[in-house]
Design an enzyme around this catalytic site. Structure first.
Site, PDB file in Angstrom:
ATOM      1  N   HIS A 264      19.909  24.422 -57.952  1.00 12.20           N
ATOM      2  CA  HIS A 264      18.566  23.896 -58.232  1.00 12.20           C
ATOM      3  C   HIS A 264      17.723  23.925 -56.949  1.00 12.20           C
ATOM      4  CE1 HIS A 264      16.291  21.228 -61.292  1.00 12.20           C
ATOM      5  NE2 HIS A 264      15.429  21.846 -60.495  1.00 12.20           N
TER       6      HIS A 264
ATOM      7  N   ARG B 113      14.308  25.161 -66.346  1.00 12.46           N
ATOM      8  CA  ARG B 113      15.012  23.907 -66.574  1.00 12.46           C
ATOM      9  C   ARG B 113      16.343  24.197 -67.261  1.00 12.46           C
ATOM     10  NH1 ARG B 113      12.471  22.104 -63.190  1.00 12.46           N
ATOM     11  NH2 ARG B 113      11.023  20.332 -63.180  1.00 12.46           N
TER      12      ARG B 113
END
Length: 322
Positions: A285, A237
């Site tokens: 991502h 993250r």
């Protein structure tokens, strides 16, 4: 809006950044006849029993008196807790073989790329330099340290072990993983860092792990290994990393390279120095995207088992937010 008389209740799909039509189409195939909606009919809508979420708008799950469970459509759940109005019902993580495989592919790809000097050879190609480097370490000379030994971390570890790498792992609590030397807690963190040549971060984002990839950590890394200074790979993250510290660690030689799939702000701003730093690899991502065709059948199975009276599995601990 669906059959409000359905005794199984309706499903609320509350997502941002993703195309909801893809998810609705998969639910139509996996659970034909079960109503799924994009928003409640009105505050206090009693017909909604389940919520499927990804970065839901704050307050979008409030005032649903018959809500029974919330399902995360991604591997993490930190996006759910950004909403201060989360109702007090179980939050469920979906553990998917598809997600695990995608993440392991990404980790193996990036580990092998740096192990086999991929960035160096690409620079040489750009500059038309032919330089034969006869000294390349074998996989069993390189230690890959995995931060986070959950489902994703253990699967990546197994794939790396099969390629011959030495693998270590760190987690907040003790974990035993076959073939992996494990460390845990604050007392084991320093020893873990001292042995790693490549660090792969797959930690969840929690209050405890926020900003863990910072200068205080980089200053404790080994500096002379088979690859030189360690390589950092973060596919967890963005909130785990201090990006200014990563750049400083690269410039000071505390890190030899960084591979970043996640960022403090996404999309990564065009003026971020990460885009152009010669020692940084940026991916958007993309390490382990949720595929509706793989995730939706698992959610339907969870819901059907729950309605048969079976307990929910992979329920998030609200205290640790994982």
């Amino acid at each position: 809006m669906g059959n409000k008389g359905d005794d199984k209740g309706r499903i609320l799909l509350s997502i941002t950044d993703w195309d909801p039509d893809m998810w609705r189409a998969e639910f139509a195939k996996a659970a034909p006849g079960r109503p799924i909606v994009l928003q409640p009919d009105h505050p206090g809508d009693e017909t909604i029993h389940y919520a499927l979420v990804w970065k839901q708008k704050p307050g979008s799950l409030a005032n649903l008196p018959n809500l029974k469970a919330i399902f995360s459509l991604g591997a993490g759940v930190d996006h759910i807790f950004h909403d201060p109005h989360i109702p007090d019902v179980p939050i469920v993580r979906i553990v998917s073989d598809d997600l695990s495989m995608r993440m392991s592919e990404y980790v193996v790809w990036q580990v092998l790329d740096h192990h086999r000097l991929g960035p160096r050879y690409r620079r040489q190609q750009q500059n038309r330099i032919w330089h034969e480097d006869r000294r390349q370490p074998a996989a069993n000379e390189v230690t890959v340290g995995i931060l986070g030994l959950g489902v994703l971390g253990r699967d990546a570890a197994a794939k790396l072990l099969a390629l011959g790498f030495r693998v270590t792992g760190w987690s907040r609590r003790p974990h035993e993983t076959e073939g992996v030397e494990t460390f845990h807690g604050k007392e084991g963190f320093g020893d873990f860092l001292a042995g790693a040549d490549i660090i792969v971060c797959l930690l969840p984002l929690t209050p405890e792990t926020k900003g863990i990839l910072s200068m205080s950590m980089f200053a404790r890394l080994k500096q002379e290994g088979p690859l030189g200074a360690p390589v950092l790979i973060n596919a967890g993250r963005g909130g785990l990393q201090n990006e200014a510290d990563i750049l400083a660690a690269l410039d000071r030689g505390l890190l030899s390279a960084a591979v970043l799939d996640v960022f403090q702000k996404e999309p990564l701003p065009a003026d971020s120095p990460l885009w152009t730093h010669p020692k940084v690899t940026v991916t958007p991502h993309a390490a382990a995207s949720s595929a509706p065709g793989a995730i939706v059948p698992l959610i339907v199975q969870h819901i059907e088992a729950y309605e048969r009276g079976e307990p929910l599995t992979n329920v998030v601990d609200r205290a640790t937010q994982y």
